[in-house]
Design a protein around this motif. Structure first.
Motif, PDB file in Angstrom:
ATOM      1  N   LEU A  99       1.011  -1.368  -0.033  1.00  0.00           N
ATOM      2  CA  LEU A  99       0.051   0.021   0.076  1.00  0.00           C
ATOM      3  C   LEU A  99       0.897   1.268  -0.069  1.00  0.00           C
ATOM      4  O   LEU A  99       1.931   1.516   0.791  1.00  0.00           O
ATOM      5  CB  LEU A  99      -0.803  -0.052   1.275  1.00  0.00           C
ATOM      6  N   ILE A 100       0.638   2.223  -0.867  1.00  0.00           N
ATOM      7  CA  ILE A 100       1.041   3.459  -0.927  1.00  0.00           C
ATOM      8  C   ILE A 100       0.540   4.482  -0.024  1.00  0.00           C
ATOM      9  O   ILE A 100      -0.730   4.642   0.072  1.00  0.00           O
ATOM     10  CB  ILE A 100       1.330   3.901  -2.491  1.00  0.00           C
ATOM     11  N   LYS A 101       1.238   5.411   0.392  1.00  0.00           N
ATOM     12  CA  LYS A 101       0.737   6.459   1.135  1.00  0.00           C
ATOM     13  C   LYS A 101      -0.326   7.424   0.548  1.00  0.00           C
ATOM     14  O   LYS A 101      -0.151   7.326  -0.648  1.00  0.00           O
ATOM     15  CB  LYS A 101       1.949   7.471   1.762  1.00  0.00           C
ATOM     16  N   GLU A 102      -1.254   7.701   1.419  1.00  0.00           N
ATOM     17  CA  GLU A 102      -2.006   8.702   0.823  1.00  0.00           C
ATOM     18  C   GLU A 102      -1.320  10.022   0.624  1.00  0.00           C
ATOM     19  O   GLU A 102      -0.273  10.437   1.045  1.00  0.00           O
ATOM     20  CB  GLU A 102      -2.959   9.292   1.965  1.00  0.00           C
ATOM     21  N   THR A 125       5.881  11.429  -1.110  1.00  0.00           N
ATOM     22  CA  THR A 125       4.661  10.929  -1.010  1.00  0.00           C
ATOM     23  C   THR A 125       4.641   9.402  -1.635  1.00  0.00           C
ATOM     24  O   THR A 125       3.615   8.868  -1.778  1.00  0.00           O
ATOM     25  CB  THR A 125       3.555  11.845  -1.643  1.00  0.00           C
ATOM     26  N   TRP A 126       5.754   9.226  -2.027  1.00  0.00           N
ATOM     27  CA  TRP A 126       5.911   7.900  -2.981  1.00  0.00           C
ATOM     28  C   TRP A 126       6.095   6.597  -2.128  1.00  0.00           C
ATOM     29  O   TRP A 126       5.886   5.549  -2.879  1.00  0.00           O
ATOM     30  CB  TRP A 126       6.857   7.886  -4.045  1.00  0.00           C
ATOM     31  N   TYR A 128       5.776   3.698   0.922  1.00  0.00           N
ATOM     32  CA  TYR A 128       5.046   2.582   1.588  1.00  0.00           C
ATOM     33  C   TYR A 128       4.138   3.118   2.848  1.00  0.00           C
ATOM     34  O   TYR A 128       4.779   3.807   3.365  1.00  0.00           O
ATOM     35  CB  TYR A 128       5.437   1.288   1.316  1.00  0.00           C
ATOM     36  N   GLU A 129       3.139   2.558   2.907  1.00  0.00           N
ATOM     37  CA  GLU A 129       2.391   2.788   4.099  1.00  0.00           C
ATOM     38  C   GLU A 129       3.104   1.620   5.313  1.00  0.00           C
ATOM     39  O   GLU A 129       3.216   0.495   4.868  1.00  0.00           O
ATOM     40  CB  GLU A 129       0.893   2.506   4.483  1.00  0.00           C
ATOM     41  N   ASN A 144      -7.331  -3.010  -2.890  1.00  0.00           N
ATOM     42  CA  ASN A 144      -7.323  -1.719  -2.214  1.00  0.00           C
ATOM     43  C   ASN A 144      -6.667  -0.622  -3.333  1.00  0.00           C
ATOM     44  O   ASN A 144      -5.814  -0.941  -4.058  1.00  0.00           O
ATOM     45  CB  ASN A 144      -6.199  -1.738  -1.076  1.00  0.00           C
ATOM     46  N   ARG A 146      -5.239   2.014  -2.864  1.00  0.00           N
ATOM     47  CA  ARG A 146      -3.766   2.387  -2.975  1.00  0.00           C
ATOM     48  C   ARG A 146      -2.797   1.361  -2.882  1.00  0.00           C
ATOM     49  O   ARG A 146      -1.540   1.571  -2.924  1.00  0.00           O
ATOM     50  CB  ARG A 146      -3.650   2.856  -1.390  1.00  0.00           C
ATOM     51  N   LEU A 151      -2.905   1.457  -8.606  1.00  0.00           N
ATOM     52  CA  LEU A 151      -2.290   2.370  -9.001  1.00  0.00           C
ATOM     53  C   LEU A 151      -1.670   2.277 -10.128  1.00  0.00           C
ATOM     54  O   LEU A 151      -1.748   3.072 -11.130  1.00  0.00           O
ATOM     55  CB  LEU A 151      -1.252   2.834  -7.910  1.00  0.00           C
TER      56      LEU A 151
END
Length: 544
Positions: A99-102, A125-126, A128-129, A144, A146, A151
């Motif tokens: 999952l990538i950050k908001e 912003t690129w 991972y969570e 998901n 994200r 994406l």
């Protein structure tokens, strides 16, 4: 190159882009023909020209020069919209579920974080969570929005056959015909390989091209498989060896060059050693401290100790945006920032993508040393007056060239021993067939004389930053002509007692091991020169 030439015979589909192996790599290309003959493999060529490879292809699609990235994007779109990706492979072996950050976004050709004034990205912003354990959060369903997979799916949704056709100049029907063949390998029992050469490597956006090819192959499950991979067609017999030894913008063994912000070894290791992104994931780069400290011990010997960070201070540090690959070096040379250059066994005037600019840049040097077995275009650059003056008027005219050129006669490959590393990354030792003629010298003899003379000048006259050079270990039995077997033993690595190491797993970060390149640990062990072994055994049955 992920696989190697002989492994191409295990492919079911061979995609050729950015190269023409039938003409430029004919010995390797015979393996492609073997795959066609024995496995009924399909050969697809995508190229602006109908070349010799296209002439024996099952499918040829002409495209406009420079539009390869759009064609590859179309292939990724085709895989995703036709459900041709290997779902289990993608979940297990890629970051598709991460999952990538908001905040990550793409709009009008730009990703989030673009700074117009700096012409650069803030990539914060690129990422991972990350969970509390420091691992990337995932969604195993890949649903998901994200998730990397979603994406990516969104990003490539615009690359329809019609859009690809409009950019590349081919027809949508021809694109889909090629895509159906290429993307048929997204099954566990089928493999496809991609072959490329300088048409990609020297492209303005070469990194993006090769990244995109890798993404396509990961979607299809073709990385890490016999007959799969993304494979640069090597020309010279030892390009792979030069890369392994740090010829291109890295230290030996693909260790990152230190940056100016990394003044302490601990800082460099902390920022360079990757952390595992998932529990129980394979992370052999976690051994980076062992590789680095062992390399420093090989460089500086007794002058590298724990008290002085194993000589880490002696290494040059790049600026945060510096790039010292050779294209950038020539750009700086053309700008008048470089006074001298040594071209050792390389002919950049002939090899480079912009010969007139190379010629113009060399005119601005004070001195140029070329070590080769004949006068190359680089050594005689001053003879090619018309090209430089025509395209780069700011270059000095022929009569005003003040560059002093030294042509050092060097031995050719048959006149020196040592190791080649071929495209399959086999290190193979060879012996010299005869001595070099006349005043020609072998590589190590030229390097040794230069090193010893420069060190002598530092010792007698001083100079800027002498410690790195004066601290270098040079403990060869014959300092003027080091034996390459002796050098190979140091590259392999040894422990504090002088015993040759058998595997890079024996390397340590406490200064008790010295190793010139961790990749080659095991090549010259206590049992002798492993690279000198010969045999025709093929226990895998894969033609290796």
């Amino acid at each position: 190159m992920t696989n190697g030439w002989t492994d191409v015979q295990n492919a079911d589909v061979v995609l050729v882009m950015g190269g023409n192996p039938a003409e430029n790599h004919p010995v390797g290309f015979r393996v492609v023909i073997e795959a066609k003959r024995n496995r009924k493999a399909k050969l697809v060529t995508i190229d602006p020209r109908f070349n010799r490879t296209a002439a024996v292809s099952d499918c040829y699609v002409p495209i406009r020069a420079g539009t390869d990235i759009a064609f590859l994007g179309g292939l990724i779109h085709y895989v995703l919209t036709h459900d041709l990706y290997q779902r289990d492979y993608v979940k297990l072996h890629t970051n598709a579920s991460f999952l990538i950050k908001e905040g990550f976004a793409f709009d009008e050709g730009l990703f989030s974080g673009w700074d117009e004034s700096k012409k650069a990205y803030d990539k914060s912003t690129w990422g991972y969570e990350i969970d509390a354990a420091g691992h990337a959060k995932i969604d195993e369903t890949l649903e998901n929005p994200r998730a990397v997979f979603q994406l990516m799916k969104k990003h490539y949704s615009r690359y329809t056959p019609e859009v690809v056709a409009s950019i590349c100049g081919c027809s949508a029907a021809d694109f889909e015909k090629a895509a159906a063949i290429i993307c048929s390998t997204g099954k566990p029992d089928r493999q496809g390989t991609i072959l490329y050469a300088l048409g990609w490597t020297q492209h303005s956006h070469s990194v993006q091209l090769i990244h995109t090819a890798a993404m396509l192959q990961l979607m299809l499950g073709n990385i890490g498989m016999p007959g799969g991979g993304v494979n640069a067609q090597r020309g010279h017999s030892n390009i792979q060896g030069a890369t392994d030894m740090g010829a291109w913008n890295s230290l030996p063994g693909y260790l990152r060059m230190p940056r100016a912000s990394q003044q302490k070894l601990a800082t460099y290791l902390e920022e360079t050693t990757p952390k595992p992104l998932r529990p129980n994931s394979m992370n052999y780069w976690s051994n980076t401290p062992k590789f680095v400290v062992s390399l420093l011990k090989a460089y500086y010997g007794d002058n590298a100790s724990k008290q002085n960070d194993f000589g880490y201070d002696f290494l040059p540090k790049l600026g945060e945006t510096d790039n010292y690959s050779w294209g950038y070096i020539f750009d700086r040379m053309y700008g008048g920032e470089i006074e001298g250059m040594i071209a050792f066994g390389m002919n950049p005037v002939a090899n480079g993508p912009n010969t007139p600019k190379m010629l113009a840049a060399l005119r601005k040097l004070k001195w140029l040393i070329v070590a080769d077995c004949f006068e190359t275009e680089t050594a005689g650059f001053w003879k090619a007056k018309s090209l430089a003056e025509k395209y780069y008027p700011s270059a000095p005219e022929a009569a005003g060239i003040n560059t002093e050129v030294f042509l050092l006669p060097a031995a050719c490959f048959a006149e020196k021993d040592g190791a080649f590393v071929n495209s399959s990354r086999w290190a193979q030792w060879k012996n010299a067939a005869l001595d070099p003629p006349g005043e020609a010298l072998r590589d190590q003899d030229i390097i040794a004389r230069l090193f010893l003379k420069i060190r002598e000048l530092y010792e007698t006259e001083g100079g800027t930053a002498p410690r790195p050079l004066l601290s270098m270990a040079w403990n060869w039995q014959n300092p003027l002509s080091p034996s390459l077997s002796e050098v190979a033993r140091e590259i392999n690595g040894r422990d504090a007692a002088g015993k040759q190491l058998a595997t890079f797993g024996a390397l340590a970060d406490d200064g008790s091991t010295a190793c010139g390149n961790w990749v080659y640990t095991g090549s010259f062990t206590e049992a002798g020169n492993m690279m000198a072994r010969r045999g025709q055994d093929d226990p895998t049955g894969l033609g290796l």
